[in-house]
Enzyme design. Structure first.
Site, PDB file in Angstrom:
ATOM      1  CE  LYS A 198      -9.790  16.197  57.668  1.00  0.00           C
ATOM      2  NZ  LYS A 198     -10.813  17.232  57.466  1.00  0.00           N
ATOM      3  CE  LYS A 251      -6.633  18.861  57.958  1.00  0.00           C
ATOM      4  NZ  LYS A 251      -8.042  18.969  57.994  1.00  0.00           N
TER       5      LYS A 251
HETATM    6  C1  PBG Z   1     -12.982  20.053  58.213  1.00  0.00           C
HETATM    7  C2  PBG Z   1     -11.538  20.321  58.416  1.00  0.00           C
HETATM    8  C3  PBG Z   1     -10.739  20.092  59.547  1.00  0.00           C
HETATM    9  C4  PBG Z   1      -9.485  20.636  59.262  1.00  0.00           C
HETATM   10  C5  PBG Z   1      -9.546  21.141  57.974  1.00  0.00           C
HETATM   11  N1  PBG Z   1     -10.809  20.922  57.469  1.00  0.00           N
HETATM   12  C6  PBG Z   1     -11.064  19.517  60.870  1.00  0.00           C
HETATM   13  C7  PBG Z   1     -11.412  18.121  61.037  1.00  0.00           C
HETATM   14  O1  PBG Z   1     -11.370  17.312  60.114  1.00  0.00           O
HETATM   15  O2  PBG Z   1     -11.812  17.820  62.163  1.00  0.00           O
HETATM   16  C8  PBG Z   1      -8.306  20.663  60.214  1.00  0.00           C
HETATM   17  C9  PBG Z   1      -7.299  21.753  59.976  1.00  0.00           C
HETATM   18  C10 PBG Z   1      -6.312  21.981  61.051  1.00  0.00           C
HETATM   19  O3  PBG Z   1      -6.247  21.257  62.076  1.00  0.00           O
HETATM   20  O4  PBG Z   1      -5.546  22.942  60.922  1.00  0.00           O
HETATM   21  N2  PBG Z   1     -13.374  18.737  58.153  1.00  0.00           N
END
Ligand code: PBG
Length: 327
Positions: A198, A251
């Site tokens: 991520k 992601k």
């Molecule tokens: C929680 C999380 C996030 C997303 C999914 N889980 C936000 C982040 O890391 O700031 C993002 C999902 C999206 O942008 O659709 N940590």
């Protein structure tokens, strides 16, 4: 002109094109993210994500049912609590918003696969994904004490009936700790879908409006990955696989298809792509202006995820895609 090879020959009719098509897309591959809020009576539209809402538990169940009827078999839940604090207490409260929503969903739709996002940011008063100290405007997120809270959160989701827990925090060692915690609590069957690679991304902006989870100070670069790093992404995924992840996720999605491809090639595990909020907002905005054909652009993006190796796609378009595919 005499040509021996004429690639166009196989493109000459819709039937031929469908016979030689290499990649297919099905509603079975889709996961729909939904936002449960303790603070809304019915639903509140998310301005930067047209078609996405913060939902009460009842409305969320109705939304999930309508997606299920369209062919979507899995949802990914996020919660927005009424109260936030510096220990994210509502993330692991037995009657927290996510736990209550999981329970209501399992009663109403026993066959819907319920996945919960395991993170602390929505539940922390400061919006970071772990226990945080602030010094000179800098946020210091402590790894190991945060992992303890993540374990409690995952176990509470499993106790509420979640089929799959999806840790999205990017703390080190959390997959192994969560696996151990789930097993010790008797949840050996609960699947872990890890947000394994991520990246710290500008494409999460609209999500932070939807989940009310933007950090009040600092950013997430000390725990989420640097966009420049592919080898490191493979090392991150390797650790999560060693620690017991059943499904690994990459992601964001569209700007990281190269990572997705490498992860699928290297590990061969069920692999998910997250078609994130910013990717959704871009196509929505362009379509609203008449600059893109939404359906064609979205189906092309979905096919790209599959071609790059995704087995599963998390997308805010899940219900629309299922409906488009059924026609
Ligand atoms: C929680 C999380 C996030 C997303 C999914 N889980 C936000 C982040 O890391 O700031 C993002 C999902 C999206 O942008 O659709 N940590």
């Amino acid at each position: 002109m005499h040509l021996l090879r004429r690639p166009r020959r196989l493109r000459s009719s819709a039937t031929l094109r469908s016979l030689v098509r290499e990649t297919s897309l099905s509603a079975d591959d889709l996961i729909l993210p939904l936002f449960a809020s303790e603070k809304v009576r019915d639903r509140v539209a998310v301005a930067s994500m047209p078609g996405v809402f913060q939902l009460s538990v009842g409305e969320l169940v109705a939304e999930a049912k309508s997606a299920y009827d369209a062919g979507v078999k899995a949802v990914l839940l996020f919660g927005i609590p009424a109260e936030k604090d510096e220990r994210a207490s509502q993330a692991y409260a037995a009657d927290g918003i996510v736990q209550r929503t999981v329970h209501a969903l399992k009663v109403a739709l026993p066959d819907m696969l319920v996945i919960t996002d395991v993170c602390l940011c929505e539940f922390m008063s400061h919006g970071h994904c772990g226990i945080t100290r602030f010094k000179d405007g800098q946020a210091h997120v402590d790894n190991d004490s945060s992992v303890e809270l993540l374990v409690q959160t995952a176990v509470s989701h499993a106790a509420a009936g979640a089929d799959v827990v999806a840790p999205s925090d990017m703390m080190d060692g959390r997959i192994g700790a969560i696996r151990t915690g789930l097993d010790a609590a008797g949840f050996q069957e609960t699947v872990i879908m890890s947000y394994a690679a991520k990246f710290a991304s500008a494409f999460y902006g609209p999500f932070r409006d939807a989940a009310e989870s933007a950090p009040i100070a600092g950013d997430r670069r000390s725990y989420q990955m640097d966009a420049a790093n592919a080898q490191e992404a493979l090392r991150e995924v390797a650790l999560d696989v060693e620690e017991g992840a059943d499904i690994v996720m990459v992601k964001p999605g569209l700007a990281y298809l190269d990572i997705l491809w490498r992860v699928k090639e290297r590990f061969g595990l069920p692999t998910a792509a997250y078609n994130v909020s910013g990717e959704y907002a871009m196509i929505k905005a362009a379509s609203a202006n008449g600059w893109l054909d939404e359906r064609a652009a979205v189906l092309e993006a979905m096919l790209a995820f599959k071609r790059a190796g995704a087995d599963l796609i998390v997308t805010y378009w899940a219900k629309d895609v299922a409906q488009w595919l059924a026609k």
